[in-house]
Motif scaffolding. Structure first.
Motif, PDB file in Angstrom:
ATOM      1  N   VAL A 174       0.836  -1.202   0.000  1.00  0.00           N
ATOM      2  CA  VAL A 174       0.000   0.000   0.000  1.00  0.00           C
ATOM      3  C   VAL A 174       0.869   1.250   0.000  1.00  0.00           C
ATOM      4  O   VAL A 174       0.575   2.238  -0.681  1.00  0.00           O
ATOM      5  CB  VAL A 174      -0.952  -0.002   1.213  1.00  0.00           C
ATOM      6  CG1 VAL A 174      -1.739   1.308   1.287  1.00  0.00           C
ATOM      7  CG2 VAL A 174      -1.918  -1.184   1.133  1.00  0.00           C
ATOM      8  N   CYS A 175       1.978   1.210   0.734  1.00  0.00           N
ATOM      9  CA  CYS A 175       2.892   2.362   0.778  1.00  0.00           C
ATOM     10  C   CYS A 175       3.550   2.589  -0.580  1.00  0.00           C
ATOM     11  O   CYS A 175       3.621   3.722  -1.061  1.00  0.00           O
ATOM     12  CB  CYS A 175       3.949   2.140   1.858  1.00  0.00           C
ATOM     13  SG  CYS A 175       5.064   3.535   2.135  1.00  0.00           S
ATOM     14  N   LYS A 176       4.003   1.509  -1.196  1.00  0.00           N
ATOM     15  CA  LYS A 176       4.664   1.623  -2.494  1.00  0.00           C
ATOM     16  C   LYS A 176       3.725   2.201  -3.546  1.00  0.00           C
ATOM     17  O   LYS A 176       4.143   2.958  -4.433  1.00  0.00           O
ATOM     18  CB  LYS A 176       5.170   0.252  -2.939  1.00  0.00           C
ATOM     19  CG  LYS A 176       5.961   0.274  -4.238  1.00  0.00           C
ATOM     20  CD  LYS A 176       6.490  -1.110  -4.581  1.00  0.00           C
ATOM     21  CE  LYS A 176       7.328  -1.083  -5.855  1.00  0.00           C
ATOM     22  NZ  LYS A 176       7.872  -2.434  -6.187  1.00  0.00           N
ATOM     23  N   SER A 177       2.442   1.865  -3.435  1.00  0.00           N
ATOM     24  CA  SER A 177       1.452   2.352  -4.404  1.00  0.00           C
ATOM     25  C   SER A 177       0.847   3.689  -3.982  1.00  0.00           C
ATOM     26  O   SER A 177      -0.140   4.139  -4.576  1.00  0.00           O
ATOM     27  CB  SER A 177       0.341   1.325  -4.579  1.00  0.00           C
ATOM     28  OG  SER A 177      -0.372   1.142  -3.370  1.00  0.00           O
ATOM     29  N   LYS A 178       1.433   4.293  -2.914  1.00  0.00           N
ATOM     30  CA  LYS A 178       1.011   5.614  -2.425  1.00  0.00           C
ATOM     31  C   LYS A 178      -0.464   5.644  -2.003  1.00  0.00           C
ATOM     32  O   LYS A 178      -1.201   6.585  -2.304  1.00  0.00           O
ATOM     33  CB  LYS A 178       1.292   6.686  -3.480  1.00  0.00           C
ATOM     34  CG  LYS A 178       2.781   6.884  -3.747  1.00  0.00           C
ATOM     35  CD  LYS A 178       3.031   7.963  -4.778  1.00  0.00           C
ATOM     36  CE  LYS A 178       4.519   8.323  -4.867  1.00  0.00           C
ATOM     37  NZ  LYS A 178       5.403   7.181  -5.088  1.00  0.00           N
ATOM     38  N   GLY A 179      -0.883   4.574  -1.302  1.00  0.00           N
ATOM     39  CA  GLY A 179      -2.218   4.549  -0.732  1.00  0.00           C
ATOM     40  C   GLY A 179      -3.239   3.764  -1.521  1.00  0.00           C
ATOM     41  O   GLY A 179      -4.420   3.721  -1.144  1.00  0.00           O
ATOM     42  N   ASP A 180      -2.827   3.125  -2.588  1.00  0.00           N
ATOM     43  CA  ASP A 180      -3.740   2.313  -3.395  1.00  0.00           C
ATOM     44  C   ASP A 180      -3.987   0.982  -2.669  1.00  0.00           C
ATOM     45  O   ASP A 180      -3.056   0.229  -2.401  1.00  0.00           O
ATOM     46  CB  ASP A 180      -3.126   2.057  -4.768  1.00  0.00           C
ATOM     47  CG  ASP A 180      -4.080   1.330  -5.713  1.00  0.00           C
ATOM     48  OD1 ASP A 180      -5.133   0.854  -5.247  1.00  0.00           O
ATOM     49  OD2 ASP A 180      -3.767   1.232  -6.914  1.00  0.00           O
TER      50      ASP A 180
END
Length: 471
Positions: A188-194
């Motif tokens: 989720v962090c890598k996808s900036k909240g996705d």
């Protein structure tokens, strides 16, 4: 060699799941969870390369880091909850209420990351400043002891790296469950909240404790142990025991090629020494555990030296944990969140393990126990208390435990800064335990970290190098 560096606390915050996203929830504890009340917190360090100043982390990275943690906690809410420990005859449980949060400390350090993440022996105290600590327990007005479950400490090494220190109470989650959380959070962090990663229901944690059956009455046994613990916990609040000043930590790597050669060699040796070899699988796990167990015994015997009067029929023990989710009569989904481990305990005589075919004897014993637990893991849970008592009675120098597993894929945890450059497990610092993970550098390799007295580490290193010469 002593290291000199500064460490400054930059911020101290709390992160909770989005308001109203999780209702007040009570989760009972099972006989898989309760025995872990006697365990110290699980503490790990994940080091990453980070080529930015602290200001960039605070302004750009931290907001995404906190937001992704918040979003992930709505699915893994037990980690933000509290462990409620009432006196006998009441049962312990996990309680989540809206607004429960996880402490997160942000620090900055000038320490040399290359030294911190090195494989060579270093003083165990070197890593302690970067470790997260769980907040102290509290007592409610009606006498219930309340334990925090999880905490984080992130240390920024300006223009060099980041270390994420994680701590959690083992009662709430085993390694598989906790790393499920870390993998989800990092995604989720890598996808900036996705939250796409968790949109798939099959990836979400499964919290239904009713799925755990108890045909043998294991819960009653576990509760007796808990009631003794909670009734005497004040006796265990004395000063923290100081670690031996000469303890060092080191990491040993087995390459894929070395493991393949070991498997081939052990296969030939086992066939020559047993008619039942074809029924046993000499896996990479078996190979790694075998060589590490033998090297630990040799290093221990070296330290005892002339003061060792043990006869050859003295038993040595090896302990590993097996994930029961797919190995019990009531199979659980791999996403079951909580504890679901069985103790695999092997014992073998000193004469067998210290002999010329010691590694063969170790491999056969470990492979046999792994095979038994593929279909009979619940029986090992039932026998666990008595078997563990026997092992611990033998004395700490006669048993070795291993935690972790290459199946956890620890080096896949990417928050958007790339894969970890090193992972360390601090809860093995009391010695006698090894941590096992897949190799960061190549598929099929293994890395094992351990803590020993300095002279014992020298003996272990020599035994490890000598063992590899056979191939």
């Amino acid at each position: 060699m002593a290291s000199s560096y500064t460490m400054n606390i930059v911020d101290n915050i709390h992160v909770s799941a989005p308001a109203g996203s999780v209702p007040t929830t009570t989760l009972p504890l099972t006989y898989f969870d309760i025995p872990w009340f006697h365990s110290a917190p699980m503490q790990s360090l994940f080091f990453y390369e980070y080529l930015h100043p602290t200001s960039h982390f605070m302004q750009t990275t931290l907001p995404i880091f906190k937001h992704s943690l918040s979003l992930t906690l709505q699915h893994f809410f037990p980690l933000a909850a509290k462990l409620m420990c009432p006196p006998p005859p009441l049962k312990p449980y996990i309680l989540y209420t809206d607004g429960d949060s996880v402490p997160l400390i942000i620090a900055e350090s000038t320490a040399d990351v290359n030294h911190l993440k090195a494989n060579y022996p270093r003083d165990i105290k070197l890593l302690h400043p970067f470790v997260s600590q769980l907040p102290p327990s509290t007592i409610t007005s009606d006498g219930i002891r309340v334990l925090p479950i999880m905490a984080f400490k992130v240390t920024v090494f300006p223009n060099t790296g980041i270390c994420i220190g994680m701590a959690h109470n083992h009662v709430a989650a085993d390694g598989s469950a906790f790393m499920h959380f870390v993998r989800s959070w990092s995604s989720v962090c890598k996808s900036k909240g996705d939250l796409t990663f968790l949109d798939d229901v099959s990836r979400r944690p499964f919290h239904n404790r009713d799925a755990i059956k108890d045909p043998a009455g294991c819960n009653d046994v576990a509760l007796k142990g808990y009631w003794h613990w909670v009734s005497s916990w004040r006796e265990n609040l004395g000063p923290t025991k100081e670690m031996s000043v000469d303890r060092v930590r080191a990491t040993f790597v087995l390459t894929r090629d070395q493991i393949l050669k070991l498997k081939q060699w052990l296969g030939i040796q086992c066939k020559n020494n047993s008619n039942n070899f074809e029924e046993l699988q000499i896996s990479a796990f078996v190979v790694t555990c075998s060589i590490m167990w033998i090297c630990m015994i040799k290093s221990q015997e070296n330290e005892l030296g002339a003061n060792s009067y043990d006869v050859d029929d003295k038993f040595y023990y090896f302990l590993f944990a097996v994930d029961c989710r797919g190995r019990i009569e009531f199979p659980l989904p791999v996403t079951y969140f909580g504890n679901c481990l069985a103790p695999g305990i092997i014992r073998a005589k000193k004469g067998e393990l210290m002999g010329v075919n010691g590694i063969v004897a170790a491999a056969k014993a470990i492979a046999k126990k792994v095979k038994e637990m593929e279909i009979g893991a619940l029986k090992e849970v039932e026998k666990g208390p008595s078997n563990l008592e026997e092992m611990f009675r033998s004395g700490h120098q006669y048993h070795v435990g291993i935690s972790g597993s290459p199946k956890l894929r620890l080096y896949d945890m990417d928050y958007g800064w790339g894969r970890p450059i090193k992972i360390e497990f601090i809860h093995i610092d009391d010695g006698g335990s090894l941590s096992l993970a897949e190799s960061r550098d190549e598929p099929g390799g293994m890395e094992v970290s351990l803590v020993l007295r300095e002279n014992q580490m020298d003996a272990f290193t020599a035994a490890f190098a000598e063992s590899l010469k056979v191939f």
